[in-house]
Design a protein around this motif. Structure first.
Motif, PDB file in Angstrom:
ATOM      1  N   PHE A 316       0.831  -1.212   0.000  1.00 27.54           N
ATOM      2  CA  PHE A 316       0.000   0.000   0.000  1.00 27.54           C
ATOM      3  C   PHE A 316       0.866   1.263   0.000  1.00 27.54           C
ATOM      4  CE2 PHE A 316      -4.533  -1.228   1.512  1.00 27.54           C
ATOM      5  CZ  PHE A 316      -4.602  -2.169   0.505  1.00 27.54           C
ATOM      6  N   VAL A 317       1.958   1.223   0.749  1.00 29.32           N
ATOM      7  CA  VAL A 317       2.849   2.383   0.798  1.00 29.32           C
ATOM      8  C   VAL A 317       3.559   2.541  -0.543  1.00 29.32           C
ATOM      9  CG1 VAL A 317       4.926   3.334   1.869  1.00 29.32           C
ATOM     10  CG2 VAL A 317       3.141   2.301   3.302  1.00 29.32           C
ATOM     11  N   GLY A 321       1.392   4.838  -2.809  1.00 34.38           N
ATOM     12  CA  GLY A 321       1.979   6.061  -2.273  1.00 34.38           C
ATOM     13  C   GLY A 321       1.278   6.570  -1.019  1.00 34.38           C
ATOM     14  N   LEU A 322       0.695   5.658  -0.245  1.00 38.16           N
ATOM     15  CA  LEU A 322       0.003   6.087   0.975  1.00 38.16           C
ATOM     16  C   LEU A 322       1.003   6.376   2.092  1.00 38.16           C
ATOM     17  CD1 LEU A 322      -3.018   3.605   1.243  1.00 38.16           C
ATOM     18  CD2 LEU A 322      -2.841   5.752  -0.027  1.00 38.16           C
ATOM     19  N   SER A 323       0.582   7.194   3.049  1.00 37.30           N
ATOM     20  CA  SER A 323       1.408   7.411   4.233  1.00 37.30           C
ATOM     21  C   SER A 323       1.365   6.134   5.072  1.00 37.30           C
ATOM     22  CB  SER A 323       0.845   8.576   5.048  1.00 37.30           C
ATOM     23  OG  SER A 323      -0.424   8.222   5.565  1.00 37.30           O
ATOM     24  N   ASP A 324       2.362   5.984   5.950  1.00 34.31           N
ATOM     25  CA  ASP A 324       2.368   4.827   6.846  1.00 34.31           C
ATOM     26  C   ASP A 324       1.068   4.758   7.632  1.00 34.31           C
ATOM     27  OD1 ASP A 324       4.870   4.337   5.947  1.00 34.31           O
ATOM     28  OD2 ASP A 324       5.849   4.374   7.917  1.00 34.31           O
ATOM     29  N   TYR A 325       0.617   5.943   8.068  1.00 33.53           N
ATOM     30  CA  TYR A 325      -0.597   5.977   8.884  1.00 33.53           C
ATOM     31  C   TYR A 325      -1.804   5.444   8.110  1.00 33.53           C
ATOM     32  CZ  TYR A 325      -4.684   7.609  11.359  1.00 33.53           C
ATOM     33  OH  TYR A 325      -5.903   7.653  11.980  1.00 33.53           O
ATOM     34  N   LYS A 351      -4.708   8.287  -2.980  1.00 31.25           N
ATOM     35  CA  LYS A 351      -4.620   9.082  -1.746  1.00 31.25           C
ATOM     36  C   LYS A 351      -5.958   9.722  -1.406  1.00 31.25           C
ATOM     37  CE  LYS A 351       0.226  10.274  -1.934  1.00 31.25           C
ATOM     38  NZ  LYS A 351       1.190  11.361  -1.993  1.00 31.25           N
ATOM     39  N   LYS A 352      -6.665  10.177  -2.455  1.00 29.63           N
ATOM     40  CA  LYS A 352      -7.994  10.767  -2.218  1.00 29.63           C
ATOM     41  C   LYS A 352      -8.927   9.700  -1.650  1.00 29.63           C
ATOM     42  CE  LYS A 352      -7.328  14.817  -4.350  1.00 29.63           C
ATOM     43  NZ  LYS A 352      -6.702  15.837  -3.547  1.00 29.63           N
TER      44      LYS A 352
END
Ligand code: ADP
Ligand code: MG
Ligand code: ZN
Length: 488
Positions: A316-317, A321-325, A351-352
């Motif tokens: 997923f990261v 390109g998602l944040s760790d959170y 991300k959206k």
């Protein structure tokens, strides 16, 4: 002896050693050695038969599905699957165990020598899994104070369990807590249990000792039982470590014993000491023949293992390109991560999508305490809603209202937008009618803007927005107002 005394000097620093034993109830349709329903919440003693009641002459037969689930758990914990499997009798008497023994696995458990990687703080740590073995659960004693007696319910007797035992590799209550959360999440992904500690389908016993920093020999351990949440495992361990430290620092000795955690009082209470400990007299169960496992079976189960949470987190990261959170929140539940990916398939701005998921959608799921699949919105419908917002058809704010409506009615975003006429007005002519009215009503503000204070335009945008019933496209409004005034 002199060395020992020096070791346990008052000023000595101690380190903690913890090993955990987790019992997991498997969600097979039937019990592990008979065809009774494996069901929680039935009327007492309705799911019973001669086998699980331990009647003379009744013969157990291993539930194939329980074995498959056991192998699955073993593989997910990076363990070796034993090719030779055997069941043994663990002998003890207790009223909830009608046979006078528990069928378990002693020297040839289904899985052994595994590990689980946990994240503790920013560090990754490898926790050894000593073994994972199959066994049957005991029944339940219901203490009836009013009747001054205990009633036995054998429905749970013979429920399949897998017990997962760690090496003494955990060094703090926090690590134990992190391990339990990682383990639970991994097990949830396997769909072999509901992993619900409240229902008792996941239970944890904790073993703890302390030793002087830098020494290798293990100290005397105590075993803690009766914790009903991961948090209470942590608190019980903290309490017990403080107790060990105090006893040893004041020259005393820890007695090896089993203690019960009292959650209300926040203390541990002796259940049985080592002197009272059972000699279980394990021996092979003659009613269940040992057998070998074909490596092809193991390979096929391995091939069908789902992507496990840690691998999914990394993907997923990296891929989205998602944040760790965000990745962590989405991966924390398999159905939620599936929902997210299905929505991204429809609308690629990951991300959206993640923002809407970790915000409004999860709020709804948590408030209603339901599975995300029970929501009246599909991933595709969510994707379309996000698209409408991103393309400026509706504002972000209106989007939130549309979502609420979608969740309440199951209607699609487009239908709600059309029905209620919520589409943003971006049409210049329509907006200019409103703007001209606002300009006429606020000559003072217009003067401010003209005399070099463009920030005052914000007020006019707000007024125009109000007038439009929240439907005007704010970006467009700003542009038009600025242009109108500078041309005036
Ligand atoms: P028992 O025979 O009392 O069940 P085991 O050797 O089977 O003990 O170990 C049970 C659990 O206790 C395992 O998770 C193991 O890692 C842990 N353990 C064993 N010895 C210690 C110790 N001295 N301190 C902390 N944990 C321990
Ligand atoms: Mg044990
Ligand atoms: Zn039965």
């Amino acid at each position: 002896v002199a060395y020992k005394e020096a070791e346990f000097n008052m000023s000595q620093q101690f380190e903690t050693v913890i090993g955990l034993e987790v019992h997991l109830q498997l969600n097979t349709k039937t019990k592990i050695f008979c065809s009774c329903a494996n069901e929680f919440g039935s009327l007492p003693n309705t799911n019973v038969c001669p086998v699980c009641l331990g009647l003379p002459g009744a013969l157990p037969v291993l539930n194939h599905q329980a074995l498959l689930s056991g192998i699955k758990v073993g593989l997910a914990l990076n363990s070796q699957i034993n090719s030779f499997i055997k069941f043994d009798r663990k002998n003890y008497y207790y009223p909830d165990s009608p046979k006078g023994y528990q069928i378990s696995q002693y020297d040839f458990p289904v899985a052994h020598k595994g590990f689980l990687l946990i994240k503790t703080g920013t560090q990754e740590k490898r926790i050894g899994i000593t073994r994972a073995h199959l066994e049957e659960d005991a029944g339940k004693l219901n203490h009836e104070n009013a009747l001054n007696c205990s009633l036995v319910d054998f429905n749970r007797t013979g429920t399949p369990l897998i017990e997962i035992v760690t090496e003494p590799d955990l060094s703090s209550p926090q690590e134990a807590y992190d391990y339990l959360n990682t383990l639970k999440l991994t097990l949830e992904y396997l769909c072999v249990s509901d992993c619900d500690m409240e229902k008792g389908s996941l239970r944890c016993d904790a073993n703890v000792s302390i030793r002087p920093v830098g020494t290798k020999t293990l100290g005397t351990k105590t075993e803690l039982k009766n914790m009903n949440s991961f948090r209470s495992v942590k608190v019980a361990l903290e309490y017990e470590i403080a107790r060990h430290t105090q006893v040893i620092s004041s020259g005393g000795k820890i007695v090896q014993e089993t203690l019960l955690w009292n959650d209300e009082k926040g203390v541990t209470v002796t259940m049985r000491s080592k002197e009272q400990a059972h000699d279980y007299r394990y021996f092979p169960d003659p009613d269940l023949v040992p057998f070998t496992i074909d490596y092809k079976l193991v390979d096929s189960i391995k091939a069908e293992l789902p992507e496990l949470p840690q691998a999914k987190f990394i993907r997923f990261v990296q891929v989205y390109g998602l944040s760790d959170y965000d990745a962590q929140v989405l991966v924390a539940n398999q159905a939620i991560s599936d929902f997210f990916e299905a929505a991204v398939k429809e609308y690629a701005q990951a991300k959206k999508v993640a923002n809407w998921m970790t915000g409004a959608i999860l709020k709804e799921v948590n408030e209603r305490k339901i599975d995300i699949r029970e929501l009246k919105i599909t991933p595709q419908a969510l994707a379309q809603l996000i698209k409408s917002v991103e393309e400026g058809v509706i504002s972000n704010l209106v989007g939130k209202d549309v979502l609420t409506e979608m969740l309440n009615t199951g209607k699609l975003a487009d239908a709600i937008i059309n029905e209620k006429g919520l589409a943003q007005v971006s049409d210049d002519a329509a907006l200019l009618v409103i703007i001209d009215e606002i300009i006429a009503q606020n000559p003072g503000v217009v003067e401010q803007i003209k005399s070099g204070k463009p920030s005052a335009a914000g007020f006019l945008v707000g007024q125009a927005m109000k007038k439009s019933g929240g439907k005007a496209n704010p970006k467009k409004l700003n542009e038009l107002i600025t242009r109108r005034i500078s041309n005036a």
